[in-house]
Design a protein around this motif. Structure first.
Motif, PDB file in Angstrom:
ATOM      1  N   ARG A 170       0.810  -1.213   0.000  1.00  0.00           N
ATOM      2  CA  ARG A 170       0.000   0.000   0.000  1.00  0.00           C
ATOM      3  C   ARG A 170       0.851   1.274   0.000  1.00  0.00           C
ATOM      4  O   ARG A 170       0.500   2.261   0.624  1.00  0.00           O
ATOM      5  CB  ARG A 170      -0.990   0.018   1.171  1.00  0.00           C
ATOM      6  CG  ARG A 170      -1.779  -1.257   1.367  1.00  0.00           C
ATOM      7  CD  ARG A 170      -2.511  -1.735   0.123  1.00  0.00           C
ATOM      8  NE  ARG A 170      -3.438  -0.722  -0.366  1.00  0.00           N
ATOM      9  CZ  ARG A 170      -3.791  -0.603  -1.649  1.00  0.00           C
ATOM     10  NH1 ARG A 170      -3.256  -1.401  -2.563  1.00  0.00           N
ATOM     11  NH2 ARG A 170      -4.651   0.313  -2.007  1.00  0.00           N
ATOM     12  N   TYR A 206      -7.611  -3.116   3.375  1.00  0.00           N
ATOM     13  CA  TYR A 206      -7.481  -4.313   2.541  1.00  0.00           C
ATOM     14  C   TYR A 206      -7.246  -5.576   3.368  1.00  0.00           C
ATOM     15  O   TYR A 206      -6.971  -6.637   2.819  1.00  0.00           O
ATOM     16  CB  TYR A 206      -6.347  -4.130   1.530  1.00  0.00           C
ATOM     17  CG  TYR A 206      -6.768  -3.356   0.304  1.00  0.00           C
ATOM     18  CD1 TYR A 206      -7.255  -4.006  -0.820  1.00  0.00           C
ATOM     19  CD2 TYR A 206      -6.708  -1.970   0.290  1.00  0.00           C
ATOM     20  CE1 TYR A 206      -7.656  -3.297  -1.933  1.00  0.00           C
ATOM     21  CE2 TYR A 206      -7.112  -1.244  -0.827  1.00  0.00           C
ATOM     22  CZ  TYR A 206      -7.578  -1.912  -1.934  1.00  0.00           C
ATOM     23  OH  TYR A 206      -7.983  -1.210  -3.046  1.00  0.00           O
ATOM     24  N   ASN A 243      -5.247  -7.619  -6.707  1.00  0.00           N
ATOM     25  CA  ASN A 243      -5.629  -8.391  -5.523  1.00  0.00           C
ATOM     26  C   ASN A 243      -7.102  -8.724  -5.627  1.00  0.00           C
ATOM     27  O   ASN A 243      -7.912  -7.888  -6.009  1.00  0.00           O
ATOM     28  CB  ASN A 243      -5.350  -7.566  -4.257  1.00  0.00           C
ATOM     29  CG  ASN A 243      -5.389  -8.420  -3.007  1.00  0.00           C
ATOM     30  OD1 ASN A 243      -6.412  -8.990  -2.663  1.00  0.00           O
ATOM     31  ND2 ASN A 243      -4.261  -8.498  -2.317  1.00  0.00           N
ATOM     32  N   GLN A 294      -8.960  -9.381  -3.134  1.00  0.00           N
ATOM     33  CA  GLN A 294      -9.667  -8.852  -1.979  1.00  0.00           C
ATOM     34  C   GLN A 294     -10.227  -7.472  -2.290  1.00  0.00           C
ATOM     35  O   GLN A 294      -9.615  -6.674  -2.976  1.00  0.00           O
ATOM     36  CB  GLN A 294      -8.731  -8.741  -0.769  1.00  0.00           C
ATOM     37  CG  GLN A 294      -8.306 -10.074  -0.208  1.00  0.00           C
ATOM     38  CD  GLN A 294      -7.304  -9.873   0.917  1.00  0.00           C
ATOM     39  OE1 GLN A 294      -6.264  -9.280   0.728  1.00  0.00           O
ATOM     40  NE2 GLN A 294      -7.635 -10.375   2.086  1.00  0.00           N
ATOM     41  N   LYS A 295     -11.418  -7.210  -1.784  1.00  0.00           N
ATOM     42  CA  LYS A 295     -12.013  -5.893  -1.929  1.00  0.00           C
ATOM     43  C   LYS A 295     -11.841  -5.117  -0.639  1.00  0.00           C
ATOM     44  O   LYS A 295     -11.842  -5.705   0.430  1.00  0.00           O
ATOM     45  CB  LYS A 295     -13.500  -6.029  -2.286  1.00  0.00           C
ATOM     46  CG  LYS A 295     -13.736  -6.655  -3.656  1.00  0.00           C
ATOM     47  CD  LYS A 295     -15.216  -6.727  -3.971  1.00  0.00           C
ATOM     48  CE  LYS A 295     -15.434  -7.341  -5.352  1.00  0.00           C
ATOM     49  NZ  LYS A 295     -16.875  -7.444  -5.678  1.00  0.00           N
ATOM     50  N   PRO A 296     -11.720  -3.780  -0.742  1.00  0.00           N
ATOM     51  CA  PRO A 296     -11.585  -2.992   0.480  1.00  0.00           C
ATOM     52  C   PRO A 296     -12.762  -3.212   1.415  1.00  0.00           C
ATOM     53  O   PRO A 296     -13.895  -3.404   0.980  1.00  0.00           O
ATOM     54  CB  PRO A 296     -11.553  -1.549  -0.037  1.00  0.00           C
ATOM     55  CG  PRO A 296     -11.139  -1.655  -1.454  1.00  0.00           C
ATOM     56  CD  PRO A 296     -11.680  -2.964  -1.946  1.00  0.00           C
TER      57      PRO A 296
END
Length: 300
Positions: free
Chosen positions: A40, A167, A265, A267-269
């Protein structure tokens, strides 16, 4: 039918990423690029900017067993959760050095880019880009290597921590404490260790973990002219001095992408309603704030 389409799309992306994403032919041998950074911190955006500007092949997080576990077998000194490779034995360090040599020479060929059909992918390349999260404790090792350009990319600890929480990424502090990296740091970090172990404030844990993870590379980069330290904030603001330095290192063709990248990625926030940009203003927070300012020149 839609479910079958989604399964097909997901699987074909995995196949491309793990097969076609590794191919490429080196036509010239220009200096390789090492980017030492943390999650990040804008590294995806920076790497994609280099790939769009130059003929380069991206070696994505070669020391991260979650991304490249199929190439690690007996090649790296992986020791449980010591993913920062701290306080290794002589034999483990030799293994680490040999692994780097194999990466540079192409004996280990791992995932090279996001997708073979992406704009950033080039079959013909002149240099490799190594984006590395988990070997910053050994930043001095890279200054000993020949024919590489070293960047150290860092972002404000509060923004980095909030984004990592968003995240659902892990905290760096646990491993750095367990394997005693913190014992080598100044006395203020001993107190931060105590706060880290005692606090229930998740944001404070992430910020302290950031401080532990970045103390050595930040201090080392500030005093070593072989390393160009890049602040995410300067890249975001198109700092003229930094862009001039980057062009001097990478060539006049280098340019930053106009749009910052979304992370690669699945993954979603998350919506962390309990996490805000402010911490409880207590003695611990004031001490953390002053320590960050003293050693990193950042305000939180």
């Amino acid at each position: 039918m839609d479910q079958l389409k989604n399964i097909f799309k997901k699987n074909i992306r995995i196949i491309l990423f793990n097969t076609l994403g590794r191919i490429g032919y080196r036509i010239k041998k220009k200096k390789n690029i090492v980017i030492l950074t943390s999650s990040r911190s804008g590294s995806t955006w920076f790497v994609e900017s280099i790939l769009l500007s130059l003929r380069a092949k991206h070696i994505n997080q070669p020391y991260d067993c979650f991304f490249n576990n199929n190439v690690y077998k007996n090649k790296l000194p992986i020791n449980n959760d010591n993913f920062h490779f701290i306080n290794l034995s002589n034999s483990e360090n030799k293994k680490l050095n040999a692994y780097w040599s194999k990466l540079v020479n192409g004996n280990i060929n791992i995932n090279s880019t996001w997708n073979v059909f992406s704009k950033e992918f080039k079959f013909l390349y002149e240099r490799k880009i190594f984006k590395i999260f988990f070997l910053k404790e050994k930043i001095d090792f890279f200054t000993e290597q020949k024919d590489i350009i070293i960047f150290y990319l860092i972002r404000n600890p509060l923004d980095t921590s909030l984004s990592n929480i968003n995240y659902n990424y892990g905290i760096s502090g646990d491993s750095l404490i367990k394997y005693k990296a913190v014992e080598k740091y100044p006395k203020e970090f001993k107190k931060l260790k105590t706060i880290y172990l005692e606090t229930d404030n998740i944001l404070m844990k992430y910020i302290i973990g950031w401080a532990f993870e970045n103390y050595k590379p930040y201090t080392y980069a500030k005093s070593n002219n072989q390393i160009l330290m890049l602040r995410y904030e300067d890249l975001k603001d198109r700092n003229k001095y930094i862009l001039k330095r980057l062009k001097a290192e990478l060539g006049e063709k280098f340019t930053l992408k106009k749009t910052k990248s979304k992370t690669f990625n699945n993954q979603k926030p998350q919506n962390n309603n309990g996490i805000s940009r402010s911490l409880i203003l207590n003695e611990n927070y004031n001490f953390l704030k002053s320590t960050i300012k003293k050693y990193f020149d950042y305000n939180i």
